[in-house]
Design a protein around this motif. Structure first.
Motif, PDB file in Angstrom:
ATOM      1  N   ASP A 303       0.946  -1.054   0.214  1.00  0.00           N
ATOM      2  CA  ASP A 303      -0.063  -0.238  -0.046  1.00  0.00           C
ATOM      3  C   ASP A 303       0.722   1.084   0.146  1.00  0.00           C
ATOM      4  OD1 ASP A 303      -1.837   2.078   0.206  1.00  0.00           O
ATOM      5  OD2 ASP A 303      -2.514   0.921   2.018  1.00  0.00           O
ATOM      6  N   VAL A 304       0.726   2.285  -0.861  1.00  0.00           N
ATOM      7  CA  VAL A 304       1.641   3.838  -1.267  1.00  0.00           C
ATOM      8  C   VAL A 304       0.446   4.703  -1.028  1.00  0.00           C
ATOM      9  CG1 VAL A 304       3.541   4.588  -2.461  1.00  0.00           C
ATOM     10  CG2 VAL A 304       3.618   1.951  -2.565  1.00  0.00           C
ATOM     11  N   LEU A 305       1.449   5.632  -0.437  1.00  0.00           N
ATOM     12  CA  LEU A 305       0.703   6.991  -0.087  1.00  0.00           C
ATOM     13  C   LEU A 305       1.441   7.770  -0.449  1.00  0.00           C
ATOM     14  CD1 LEU A 305      -1.877   9.029   0.888  1.00  0.00           C
ATOM     15  CD2 LEU A 305      -1.597   9.074   2.650  1.00  0.00           C
ATOM     16  N   GLN A 306       1.681   8.859  -1.674  1.00  0.00           N
ATOM     17  CA  GLN A 306       2.645   9.447  -1.943  1.00  0.00           C
ATOM     18  C   GLN A 306       1.575  11.011  -1.690  1.00  0.00           C
ATOM     19  OE1 GLN A 306       3.169   9.479  -6.224  1.00  0.00           O
ATOM     20  NE2 GLN A 306       4.982  10.747  -5.656  1.00  0.00           N
ATOM     21  N   ILE A 307       2.783  11.893  -0.919  1.00  0.00           N
ATOM     22  CA  ILE A 307       2.461  13.353  -0.810  1.00  0.00           C
ATOM     23  C   ILE A 307       3.686  14.103  -1.443  1.00  0.00           C
ATOM     24  CG2 ILE A 307       2.094  15.445   1.029  1.00  0.00           C
ATOM     25  CD1 ILE A 307       0.286  12.773   1.437  1.00  0.00           C
ATOM     26  N   SER A 308       2.718  15.128  -2.653  1.00  0.00           N
ATOM     27  CA  SER A 308       3.286  15.671  -3.424  1.00  0.00           C
ATOM     28  C   SER A 308       3.121  17.415  -3.066  1.00  0.00           C
ATOM     29  CB  SER A 308       3.813  15.011  -4.944  1.00  0.00           C
ATOM     30  OG  SER A 308       4.317  14.204  -4.591  1.00  0.00           O
ATOM     31  N   PRO A 309       4.322  18.220  -3.312  1.00  0.00           N
ATOM     32  CA  PRO A 309       3.724  19.929  -3.802  1.00  0.00           C
ATOM     33  C   PRO A 309       2.551  19.758  -4.033  1.00  0.00           C
ATOM     34  CG  PRO A 309       6.287  19.068  -3.425  1.00  0.00           C
ATOM     35  CD  PRO A 309       5.494  17.452  -3.853  1.00  0.00           C
ATOM     36  N   SER A 310       2.245  20.607  -4.455  1.00  0.00           N
ATOM     37  CA  SER A 310       0.887  20.827  -4.611  1.00  0.00           C
ATOM     38  C   SER A 310       0.994  22.415  -5.870  1.00  0.00           C
ATOM     39  CB  SER A 310      -0.279  21.389  -4.304  1.00  0.00           C
ATOM     40  OG  SER A 310      -0.323  22.368  -2.832  1.00  0.00           O
ATOM     41  N   GLN A 311       2.409  23.217  -5.334  1.00  0.00           N
ATOM     42  CA  GLN A 311       2.610  23.871  -6.342  1.00  0.00           C
ATOM     43  C   GLN A 311       4.316  23.485  -6.930  1.00  0.00           C
ATOM     44  OE1 GLN A 311       3.099  27.622  -3.476  1.00  0.00           O
ATOM     45  NE2 GLN A 311       1.055  26.938  -2.959  1.00  0.00           N
ATOM     46  N   SER A 312       4.856  24.247  -8.155  1.00  0.00           N
ATOM     47  CA  SER A 312       5.722  23.958  -8.368  1.00  0.00           C
ATOM     48  C   SER A 312       6.798  25.096  -7.502  1.00  0.00           C
ATOM     49  CB  SER A 312       6.080  24.965  -9.488  1.00  0.00           C
ATOM     50  OG  SER A 312       7.144  25.001  -9.721  1.00  0.00           O
ATOM     51  N   LEU A 313       8.286  23.866  -7.010  1.00  0.00           N
ATOM     52  CA  LEU A 313       8.582  24.667  -5.992  1.00  0.00           C
ATOM     53  C   LEU A 313      10.301  25.858  -6.844  1.00  0.00           C
ATOM     54  CD1 LEU A 313       8.994  21.406  -3.847  1.00  0.00           C
ATOM     55  CD2 LEU A 313       7.624  23.301  -3.969  1.00  0.00           C
ATOM     56  N   ASP A 314      10.271  25.514  -8.089  1.00  0.00           N
ATOM     57  CA  ASP A 314      10.523  26.258  -8.932  1.00  0.00           C
ATOM     58  C   ASP A 314       9.909  27.309  -8.433  1.00  0.00           C
ATOM     59  OD1 ASP A 314      12.033  23.503  -9.095  1.00  0.00           O
ATOM     60  OD2 ASP A 314      11.386  23.654 -11.254  1.00  0.00           O
ATOM     61  N   GLN A 315       9.246  27.514  -9.565  1.00  0.00           N
ATOM     62  CA  GLN A 315       8.277  28.872  -8.913  1.00  0.00           C
ATOM     63  C   GLN A 315       8.388  29.556  -7.422  1.00  0.00           C
ATOM     64  OE1 GLN A 315       4.676  28.708 -10.375  1.00  0.00           O
ATOM     65  NE2 GLN A 315       5.251  27.587 -12.775  1.00  0.00           N
ATOM     66  N   LEU A 316       8.218  28.617  -6.494  1.00  0.00           N
ATOM     67  CA  LEU A 316       8.448  28.898  -4.928  1.00  0.00           C
ATOM     68  C   LEU A 316       9.916  29.700  -4.874  1.00  0.00           C
ATOM     69  CD1 LEU A 316       6.500  29.422  -2.853  1.00  0.00           C
ATOM     70  CD2 LEU A 316       7.048  26.907  -1.987  1.00  0.00           C
ATOM     71  N   ALA A 317      10.748  29.084  -5.293  1.00  0.00           N
ATOM     72  CA  ALA A 317      12.133  29.340  -4.848  1.00  0.00           C
ATOM     73  C   ALA A 317      12.208  30.624  -5.555  1.00  0.00           C
ATOM     74  CB  ALA A 317      13.226  28.446  -5.369  1.00  0.00           C
ATOM     75  N   ALA A 318      11.749  30.918  -6.728  1.00  0.00           N
ATOM     76  CA  ALA A 318      12.166  32.079  -7.292  1.00  0.00           C
ATOM     77  C   ALA A 318      11.407  33.157  -6.673  1.00  0.00           C
ATOM     78  CB  ALA A 318      11.180  32.358  -8.642  1.00  0.00           C
ATOM     79  N   LEU A 319      10.491  33.185  -6.132  1.00  0.00           N
ATOM     80  CA  LEU A 319      10.255  34.247  -5.069  1.00  0.00           C
ATOM     81  C   LEU A 319      10.774  34.647  -4.087  1.00  0.00           C
ATOM     82  CD1 LEU A 319       6.063  33.068  -4.484  1.00  0.00           C
ATOM     83  CD2 LEU A 319       7.183  34.813  -6.242  1.00  0.00           C
ATOM     84  N   HIS A 320      11.407  33.402  -3.945  1.00  0.00           N
ATOM     85  CA  HIS A 320      11.968  33.828  -2.892  1.00  0.00           C
ATOM     86  C   HIS A 320      14.251  34.275  -2.735  1.00  0.00           C
ATOM     87  CE1 HIS A 320       8.808  33.707   0.702  1.00  0.00           C
ATOM     88  NE2 HIS A 320       8.675  32.491  -0.750  1.00  0.00           N
ATOM     89  N   ALA A 321      14.275  33.939  -3.633  1.00  0.00           N
ATOM     90  CA  ALA A 321      16.051  34.004  -3.986  1.00  0.00           C
ATOM     91  C   ALA A 321      17.002  35.063  -3.654  1.00  0.00           C
ATOM     92  CB  ALA A 321      16.181  33.847  -6.134  1.00  0.00           C
ATOM     93  N   ASP A 322      16.057  35.912  -3.646  1.00  0.00           N
ATOM     94  CA  ASP A 322      17.258  37.325  -2.750  1.00  0.00           C
ATOM     95  C   ASP A 322      17.519  37.139  -1.486  1.00  0.00           C
ATOM     96  OD1 ASP A 322      17.487  38.856  -5.595  1.00  0.00           O
ATOM     97  OD2 ASP A 322      15.450  39.814  -4.880  1.00  0.00           O
ATOM     98  N   ALA A 323      16.850  35.978  -0.776  1.00  0.00           N
ATOM     99  CA  ALA A 323      17.441  35.481   0.623  1.00  0.00           C
ATOM    100  C   ALA A 323      18.364  35.482   0.981  1.00  0.00           C
ATOM    101  CB  ALA A 323      15.762  34.468   1.265  1.00  0.00           C
ATOM    102  N   LEU A 324      19.337  35.035  -0.774  1.00  0.00           N
ATOM    103  CA  LEU A 324      20.742  34.110  -0.515  1.00  0.00           C
ATOM    104  C   LEU A 324      21.719  35.372  -0.520  1.00  0.00           C
ATOM    105  CD1 LEU A 324      20.297  31.813  -3.908  1.00  0.00           C
ATOM    106  CD2 LEU A 324      20.711  31.069  -1.285  1.00  0.00           C
TER     107      LEU A 324
END
Length: 389
Positions: A303-324
């Motif tokens: 029995d397999v249950l997969q939980i995966s992001p409902s949003q693109s993590l690439d786009q989410l990273a782009a929103l916060h890239a300036d924090a680097l």
């Protein structure tokens, strides 16, 4: 399918650098859904890459699942890139200079640069926060059955799952896949998290090892070998959407190519293995259990249950890239990682609070949106209590 009292649930934590913060949000939600917050619902924990770090902390604290999740959350909510790799000017400049020297003066000397980034800070972080000696006590108390950390051998090309578990667990060998019963050390964690080119390989015994997601053809396999018949998989990428297509007439930047390669390493094998598992389950379900036993067919439903992001993590990273830190941004900008197409690479290296906190919140919300499904999978729906391990 074995009854709930005899089954073991495994947790599989995928790789993906900073993306592993998403796992913490999922685990936070799972913890809130449990009737007993101390009880560990995952007696088998298998992981690769950054997921291996989360797995080690959970395994070491398996006697109090809630405390382990809280400690993970505290670490990831307060992350800075400097906690994982040298993000200062001299650290970044030194790494860049070594690579340029190797390219321009390859005829002079034979000492090649080991990696793009120096992850010495990560070793210090792990030493401060994870006591691997506690894994043995967790196993002895039966709060934990086994924990597996997968690494990839650069010389042999083999995917080796180093596991620590109950004494009766047997090692295994398949084509390009090995299970080795060991006492886990900090070197195993660093090796599994050594993203190719980005972080340095680690020598274990007589071979250098790198990121466990590399050449891992069957990511679910270690959990099955260790006795799991129910598996929760926490992924690091949004499930494919056939309606989404992106085209470009521009030649891909170095960062885009690197991001594509990393996605192939971290994401594609897991997705393919889950699909293969579902197909096998369908075939096995057509064969009555008594016939499987009589014929010696070793396959069993998983029995397999997969939980995966409902949003693109690439786009989410782009929103916060300036924090680097600015030296890291300068390095990434130079290889095209700070534009839209290069966001994949940035999402793996963005160990900064705004991004990791956003991932934790996304993981929490995604899991709570499926709370009844998760509770049923864990055997707690309707207040029935947790399964025995």
């Amino acid at each position: 399918m074995p009854n709930r009292g005899q089954s073991r649930t495994a947790l599989i934590l995928a790789g993906g650098g900073a993306r592993a913060a998403y796992q913490v949000g999922v685990l936070t939600a799972v913890h809130e859904l449990l009737p007993d917050p101390q009880h560990n619902p995952f007696p088998i924990i298998c992981a690769t890459s950054a997921g291996a770090i989360n797995a080690a902390l959970l395994a070491a604290g398996a006697k109090d699942f809630g405390d382990g999740v809280n400690r993970l959350r505290e670490i990831w909510e307060n992350f800075h890139a400097a906690d994982v790799y040298r993000a200062d000017f001299f650290g970044i400049a030194g790494s860049g200079a070594r690579w340029l020297s190797a390219l321009a003066l390859s005829w002079f000397g034979d000492k090649n640069p080991r990696s793009l980034l120096d992850n010495t800070p990560l070793r210090d972080l792990l030493r401060r926060n994870i006591d691997l000696n506690r894994i043995e006590a967790a196993i002895a108390s039966r709060a934990l059955h086994a924990v597996s950390i997968t690494c990839s051998g650069y010389a042999s090309g083999e995917s080796v799952s180093f596991f620590e578990g109950r004494p009766d667990l047997e090692p295994w060998r398949r084509t390009q896949r090995i299970g080795a019963h060991v006492r886990l050390t900090m070197e195993h964690l660093l090796a599994s998290a050594a993203i190719p080119f980005i972080f340095p390989a680690i020598k274990l015994n007589r071979e250098f090892f790198g990121d466990g997601s590399t050449r891992q053809l069957a990511p679910i396999s270690p959990a099955i070998h260790l006795g799991a018949d129910r598996i929760m998989v926490i992924g690091a990428e949004r499930l494919p959407d056939e309606t989404v297509r992106r085209s470009s007439n521009n030649y891909p930047s170095l960062a885009e190519i690197a991001g594509h390669a990393l996605s192939s390493i971290f994401l594609d094998p897991l997705t393919a293995d889950i699909e293969r598992m579902k197909q096998i389950n369908g075939i096995v379900s057509l064969i009555p259990e008594e016939i499987r036993q009589a014929k010696g067919i070793g396959l069993r439903p998983i029995d397999v249950l997969q939980i995966s992001p409902s949003q693109s993590l690439d786009q989410l990273a782009a929103l916060h890239a300036d924090a680097l830190p600015w030296p890291v941004k300068a390095l990434l900008r130079g290889i095209g990682a700070m534009n839209g197409g290069g966001g994949v690479l940035t999402s793996y290296l963005l160990f900064e609070r705004p991004y990791t906190q956003a991932l934790i919140e996304l993981g929490y919300q995604d899991t709570m949106a499926r709370r009844e499904e998760v509770k049923s999978f864990l055997g707690v729906a309707g207040g029935d209590g947790l399964v025995d391990t």
